[in-house]
Design an enzyme around this catalytic site. Structure first.
Site, PDB file in Angstrom:
ATOM      1  N   ARG A  16       0.842  -1.199  -0.114  1.00 31.61           N
ATOM      2  CA  ARG A  16      -0.129   0.058  -0.033  1.00 31.61           C
ATOM      3  C   ARG A  16       0.988   1.225   0.001  1.00 31.61           C
ATOM      4  O   ARG A  16       0.468   2.299  -0.299  1.00 31.61           O
ATOM      5  CB  ARG A  16      -0.910   0.019   1.232  1.00 31.61           C
ATOM      6  N   GLY A  78       1.430 -14.543   7.816  1.00 33.67           N
ATOM      7  CA  GLY A  78       0.820 -14.066   8.890  1.00 33.67           C
ATOM      8  C   GLY A  78       1.815 -13.812  10.085  1.00 33.67           C
ATOM      9  O   GLY A  78       2.848 -14.217  10.064  1.00 33.67           O
ATOM     10  N   ASP A 103       6.643  -1.273  12.027  1.00 34.31           N
ATOM     11  CA  ASP A 103       6.232   0.076  11.134  1.00 34.31           C
ATOM     12  C   ASP A 103       5.292   0.847  12.246  1.00 34.31           C
ATOM     13  O   ASP A 103       4.413   1.708  12.036  1.00 34.31           O
ATOM     14  CB  ASP A 103       5.227  -0.418  10.142  1.00 34.31           C
ATOM     15  N   TYR A 366      34.778  30.873  -3.710  1.00 33.87           N
ATOM     16  CA  TYR A 366      35.006  29.490  -3.432  1.00 33.87           C
ATOM     17  C   TYR A 366      36.150  28.970  -2.870  1.00 33.87           C
ATOM     18  O   TYR A 366      37.200  29.257  -3.456  1.00 33.87           O
ATOM     19  CB  TYR A 366      34.692  28.744  -4.992  1.00 33.87           C
TER      20      TYR A 366
END
Length: 457
Positions: A16, A78, A103, A366
């Site tokens: 997702r 699972g 998560d 620089y």
């Protein structure tokens, strides 16, 4: 206190998220989600930590390194199937095992410690971390008995109307008696619509055996947020950023507009420092006390001393001393070492340079691959010419040197102590101490040239 173990579930791809980056590696406030979880667990007294990996296994291992052991879940069947992958490392050991998802970047060490404490004090075989949700739709409901122990966990789709009115939900984080956990895992069935092995089924198995199952309810529902898509990711970012910013403000840092200040979780800031809007501080950046940072500055992996001002500028992977003034619109590139009392002005770029105490490059310069001594003045538009198209070379500017405007110092070259370089010079050879070096064409004036030019038209 029991021996403690931890299992982190980090095997899912996270479809997702719609991303090539594996879900648990998506950053929240500059740090991968799973790293947040591991860092919080590492604050506890954990004997062994096992991360269950699958999709992106090597990248997850690369991120966490030696902080954890690893077990591979080749097929994602699972949560119970994921946990049992740690059998070879943990089964047969006495103690308490924390199971948490990779998560959930907002979960706090203090909450997990409270979960452990509840589990140990009640001598339960399992303890569920719960939270009270304003809208519990989609969550499993925690059903307690009259004594407050967990009777069962009912998924939303299976709950009765009365059960759906319950606001206390299962967050997916648990403590288990380790021996009881791995014994019960062997009895978990995949006889369900998804054909998967679910960890909450362990709770039901333990209850049928007459074992005690209890719950600890966290006061903050937000910290149990699981990130499954980009919307949840942005919400986690917002919550954690607010938490981080408030912590700094409580510790004596002024954030003019916290909503537009982006501070990473590992950043340290001293007291009485002021952070202006649009500022981004990331990595292991450390800012001293009484600094002024911003507006609109980006500082990554830098150490900044006390009393330094950095305005509208970018600094990466560098050390910046105390009482330094940088900006506006300066760029401090990696491996630069800016000493105390330095001024780096507008549109000045410093790269891989050691810039000495009290020296200044006030504008439009620089300075790359250089060693600059103390009390050096580098005039407007001057540069170190460090690159010949193949190799980089070093420029040395010793103490008390004055470099005039629009000078080119062609490396490798040394500008001796106390010397002067005349404006507009291109220096290709070393300059001795206390010398004046002039390296430019002699001025020639063509008198009446414009009149002659106009006459030809």
């Amino acid at each position: 206190m029991s021996t403690r173990y931890a299992i982190i579930l980090a095997a899912g791809q996270g479809t997702r998220m719609k991303s090539k980056l594996y879900k648990v590696l998506h950053p929240v406030c500059g740090k991968p989600m799973v790293q947040h979880v591991v860092d919080q667990i590492s604050r506890l007294h954990i004997e062994e930590m096992v991360t269950i990996i699958g999709h992106g296994a090597e990248k997850v291992k690369s991120q966490l390194g030696s902080q954890s052991q690893y077990a591979l879940q080749e097929q994602q069947l699972g949560t119970a199937h994921a946990v049992i992958q740690a059998k070879d490392m943990l089964a047969g050991k006495q103690g308490v095992t924390l199971v948490v998802c990779g998560d959930t970047p907002l979960i706090k060490a203090e909450t997990m410690e409270a979960l452990f404490k509840q589990h140990e004090e009640t001598q339960a075989k399992a303890t569920v971390l719960t939270a009270k949700a304003t809208d519990p739709t989609g969550y499993g409901r925690v059903i307690r008995n009259d004594q407050g122990y967990v009777e069962k966990i009912v998924e939303h789709k299976d709950a009765s109307d009365q059960e759906r009115n319950i606001k206390e939900i299962n967050t997916g984080t648990y403590c288990f008696d380790n021996l009881a956990l791995f014994t019960a895992l062997e009895q978990v069935s995949n006889d369900n619509v998804q054909g998967e092995y679910y960890l909450p089924d362990v709770i039901e198995i333990l209850k049928k055996q007459g074992k005690t199952v209890t719950a600890y309810q966290t006061a903050e529902f937000e910290e149990t947020l699981g990130v499954n898509d980009r919307i949840a990711l942005s919400e986690a970012e917002r919550i954690l950023r607010k938490r981080i910013n408030e912590s700094h403000m409580r510790n004596g840092v002024t954030l003019i507009d916290p909503a537009t200040s982006y501070i990473g979780s590992d950043v340290k800031i001293g007291q009485d420092t002021v952070i202006y809007p649009g500022t981004i501080l990331t990595g292991k950046t450390e800012i001293g006390s009484e600094c002024v940072i911003g507006p609109n500055s980006e500082i990554k992996e830098c150490h900044v001393g006390n009393g330094t001002n950095i305005r509208q500028s970018v600094a990466h992977d560098s050390s910046i001393g105390s009482f330094v003034n940088i900006g506006p619109f300066a760029h401090i590139r990696p491996k630069s070492d800016i000493h105390d009392d330095v001024k780096i002005g507008n549109f000045v770029e410093i790269k891989k340079a050691n810039f000495g105490k009290g020296s200044k490059a006030s504008h439009l310069s620089y300075i790359g691959d250089a060693e600059v001594g103390k009390d050096v003045n580098i005039g407007c538009g001057s540069i170190t010419v460090n690159y010949d198209g193949k190799n980089k070379f070093l420029t040395k500017i010793e103490d008390h040197v004055f470099v005039g405007c629009n000078s080119n110092l062609v490396a490798p070259v040394t500008i001796g102590k106390g010397s002067y370089v005349a404006a507009g010079s291109t220096i290709t050879s070393d300059v001795p101490e206390d010398a004046l070096s002039i390296a430019r064409a002699r001025q020639v004036n063509k008198e009446n040239y414009v009149e002659k030019l106009n006459h030809k038209k």
